[in-house]
Motif scaffolding. Structure first.
Motif, PDB file in Angstrom:
ATOM      1  N   ALA A   1       0.665  -1.098   0.062  1.00 39.78           N
ATOM      2  CA  ALA A   1      -0.031   0.064  -0.020  1.00 39.78           C
ATOM      3  C   ALA A   1       0.959   1.225  -0.010  1.00 39.78           C
ATOM      4  CB  ALA A   1      -0.847   0.074   1.317  1.00 39.78           C
ATOM      5  N   SER A   2       1.789   1.280   0.812  1.00 38.28           N
ATOM      6  CA  SER A   2       2.651   2.447   0.965  1.00 38.28           C
ATOM      7  C   SER A   2       3.312   2.655  -0.365  1.00 38.28           C
ATOM      8  CB  SER A   2       3.898   2.206   1.984  1.00 38.28           C
ATOM      9  OG  SER A   2       4.735   1.137   1.510  1.00 38.28           O
ATOM     10  N   LEU A   3       3.768   1.742  -1.216  1.00 40.27           N
ATOM     11  CA  LEU A   3       4.322   1.668  -2.688  1.00 40.27           C
ATOM     12  C   LEU A   3       3.599   2.264  -3.614  1.00 40.27           C
ATOM     13  CD1 LEU A   3       6.475  -1.705  -2.710  1.00 40.27           C
ATOM     14  CD2 LEU A   3       7.283   0.532  -2.836  1.00 40.27           C
ATOM     15  N   ILE A   4       2.269   1.974  -3.517  1.00 42.61           N
ATOM     16  CA  ILE A   4       1.149   2.421  -4.464  1.00 42.61           C
ATOM     17  C   ILE A   4       0.732   3.847  -4.091  1.00 42.61           C
ATOM     18  CG2 ILE A   4      -1.197   2.110  -5.407  1.00 42.61           C
ATOM     19  CD1 ILE A   4      -0.999  -0.880  -4.560  1.00 42.61           C
ATOM     20  N   VAL A   5       0.751   4.271  -2.836  1.00 47.54           N
ATOM     21  CA  VAL A   5       0.511   5.815  -2.497  1.00 47.54           C
ATOM     22  C   VAL A   5       1.552   6.496  -2.918  1.00 47.54           C
ATOM     23  CG1 VAL A   5       0.501   7.448  -0.496  1.00 47.54           C
ATOM     24  CG2 VAL A   5      -1.055   5.125  -0.616  1.00 47.54           C
ATOM     25  N   SER A   6       2.957   6.064  -3.207  1.00 50.71           N
ATOM     26  CA  SER A   6       4.039   6.887  -3.617  1.00 50.71           C
ATOM     27  C   SER A   6       3.972   7.459  -5.003  1.00 50.71           C
ATOM     28  CB  SER A   6       5.502   5.878  -3.440  1.00 50.71           C
ATOM     29  OG  SER A   6       5.498   4.935  -4.447  1.00 50.71           O
ATOM     30  N   THR A   7       2.704   6.725  -5.947  1.00 49.87           N
ATOM     31  CA  THR A   7       2.523   7.110  -7.133  1.00 49.87           C
ATOM     32  C   THR A   7       1.955   8.475  -7.160  1.00 49.87           C
ATOM     33  OG1 THR A   7       0.355   6.238  -7.241  1.00 49.87           O
ATOM     34  CG2 THR A   7       2.316   4.932  -8.240  1.00 49.87           C
TER      35      THR A   7
ATOM     36  N   GLY B   1       5.378  -1.029 -12.888  1.00 48.78           N
ATOM     37  CA  GLY B   1       5.543  -1.253 -11.351  1.00 48.78           C
ATOM     38  C   GLY B   1       4.460  -1.720 -10.623  1.00 48.78           C
ATOM     39  N   VAL B   2       3.378  -0.843 -10.687  1.00 49.90           N
ATOM     40  CA  VAL B   2       2.138  -1.121  -9.948  1.00 49.90           C
ATOM     41  C   VAL B   2       1.365  -2.315 -10.417  1.00 49.90           C
ATOM     42  CG1 VAL B   2      -0.334  -0.225  -9.684  1.00 49.90           C
ATOM     43  CG2 VAL B   2       1.669   1.183  -9.466  1.00 49.90           C
ATOM     44  N   ILE B   3       1.430  -2.496 -11.723  1.00 53.18           N
ATOM     45  CA  ILE B   3       0.891  -3.955 -12.537  1.00 53.18           C
ATOM     46  C   ILE B   3       1.711  -4.891 -11.966  1.00 53.18           C
ATOM     47  CG2 ILE B   3       0.719  -5.072 -14.745  1.00 53.18           C
ATOM     48  CD1 ILE B   3       0.472  -2.307 -15.997  1.00 53.18           C
ATOM     49  N   ILE B   4       3.132  -5.000 -11.939  1.00 55.49           N
ATOM     50  CA  ILE B   4       3.924  -6.205 -11.611  1.00 55.49           C
ATOM     51  C   ILE B   4       3.322  -6.222  -9.960  1.00 55.49           C
ATOM     52  CG2 ILE B   4       6.131  -6.781 -10.738  1.00 55.49           C
ATOM     53  CD1 ILE B   4       6.933  -5.248 -13.134  1.00 55.49           C
ATOM     54  N   ILE B   5       3.317  -5.127  -9.148  1.00 62.76           N
ATOM     55  CA  ILE B   5       2.765  -5.544  -7.899  1.00 62.76           C
ATOM     56  C   ILE B   5       1.498  -6.193  -7.607  1.00 62.76           C
ATOM     57  CG2 ILE B   5       2.086  -4.174  -5.631  1.00 62.76           C
ATOM     58  CD1 ILE B   5       4.052  -1.973  -6.374  1.00 62.76           C
ATOM     59  N   SER B   6       0.685  -5.502  -8.573  1.00 62.30           N
ATOM     60  CA  SER B   6      -0.829  -6.424  -8.581  1.00 62.30           C
ATOM     61  C   SER B   6      -0.555  -7.884  -8.795  1.00 62.30           C
ATOM     62  CB  SER B   6      -1.699  -5.599  -9.690  1.00 62.30           C
ATOM     63  OG  SER B   6      -3.043  -6.102  -9.908  1.00 62.30           O
ATOM     64  N   VAL B   7       0.236  -8.312  -9.722  1.00 62.59           N
ATOM     65  CA  VAL B   7       0.278  -9.698 -10.112  1.00 62.59           C
ATOM     66  C   VAL B   7       1.021 -10.124  -8.811  1.00 62.59           C
ATOM     67  CG1 VAL B   7       1.577 -11.266 -11.519  1.00 62.59           C
ATOM     68  CG2 VAL B   7       0.563  -9.315 -12.547  1.00 62.59           C
TER      69      VAL B   7
END
Length: 303
Positions: free
Chosen positions: A98-104, A135-141
């Protein structure tokens, strides 16, 4: 702006990074006893009371009536939507991810700046944006194949987008009221928007575990309030660009705190996606700063 590094600035940086990083695992603990909307509401209520005490102590003036609608809207975007979407998202997404995604958020802010403020969006920003969202897509996978996880990621992206709207359209009011007063007004505005969900909150507080109550109390007083004051101090000493650069360390600390506290172990894909996401944001941020520095030098030479 010339750097004025001292122990006070280092301490302020440490507060901002640690408190905002710790908020992500704290949300996960709070969600063990509270519904996401009640968690967001209680967090903002606690923060609002703390800010009310500060406002009374400092004799903070109230905003002009003509600015109240805009402040309420910005509070709704920056705090109501952000905290609600983030809390719902963290029901199925780990705190580190979640913290990584918020960094967008800076990427969304850059797009909105082009659309509404006629800011420059060069090739580097496009490259950085593409890298981040890959990166977000890879996180999702890497998070899993569950539809719930995908929904959670989309909700956290909504939180980041809503927060970027808050950042992009706050400039006028920041100049008029100052950083601390404006943040106070918008947190109050966001809290007012959340009062719609107050029904059932008392029952959840009564039945909540001690750890969840402590976590929500911590969220309300510390990550919701203190980092804004610390960041305002840092900005006044070293400038906005320098002050915000260190915020890219937050996901790293969020992962570490979540591992120690909650035992969350990210997958290899999640880590790889996170590295790409942060790399894309850094490409965008560093290039933007270089462009601004070059523009400043050119202006000085032309005088």
């Amino acid at each position: 702006m010339k750097r004025k590094w001292n122990l006070y600035i280092i301490f302020a940086y440490s507060l901002v990074i640690f408190l905002w990083a710790s908020s992500f695992p704290s949300i996960r603990v709070g969600l063990e006893s509270f519904r996401p909307v009640h968690l967001a509401l209680l967090r903002l209520l606690i923060g609002s009371v703390a800010l009310l005490l500060i406002a009374c102590t400092t004799r903070m003036r109230l905003p002009d009536l003509r600015d109240v609608p805009a402040i309420l809207l910005l509070g709704f975007l920056g705090f109501t939507v952000y905290h609600t979407a983030l809390s719902i998202g963290e029901k199925t997404v780990s705190s580190g991810v979640a913290s990584l995604i918020v960094s967008t958020t800076p990427i969304f802010s850059a797009f909105l700046g082009v659309l509404f403020l006629r800011e420059r969006f060069g090739i580097a920003k496009w490259i950085g944006s593409i890298i981040s969202f890959v990166g977000v897509i890879i996180i999702s996978v890497g998070t899993g194949e569950s539809d719930h996880s995908t929904t959670g990621i989309l909700l956290i992206l909504l939180a980041a987008f809503s927060e970027s709207l808050y950042f992009v359209f706050q400039t006028r009011y920041l100049k008029k009221y100052g950083f601390l007063a404006f943040v106070t007004y918008t947190i109050w505005g966001g809290t007012l928007s959340m009062l719609f969900f107050v029904q059932g909150l008392e029952r959840e507080i009564i039945n909540a575990s001690f750890e969840s109550i402590i976590s929500v109390g911590y969220l309300g007083v510390f990550p919701t309030v203190i980092p804004y004051f610390a960041l305002a101090y840092i900005t006044s000493q070293v400038g906005t660009a320098e002050a915000t650069t260190s915020l890219y360390l937050i996901p790293t600390f969020a992962f570490f705190i979540a591992w120690l506290w909650l035992g969350e172990i990210p997958t290899i894909l999640s880590i790889a996606g996170g590295v790409l996401t942060l790399l894309g944001v850094l490409v965008t941020h560093i290039n933007e700063n270089r462009f601004k520095e070059k523009l400043t030098r050119d202006r000085k030479l032309s005088v």
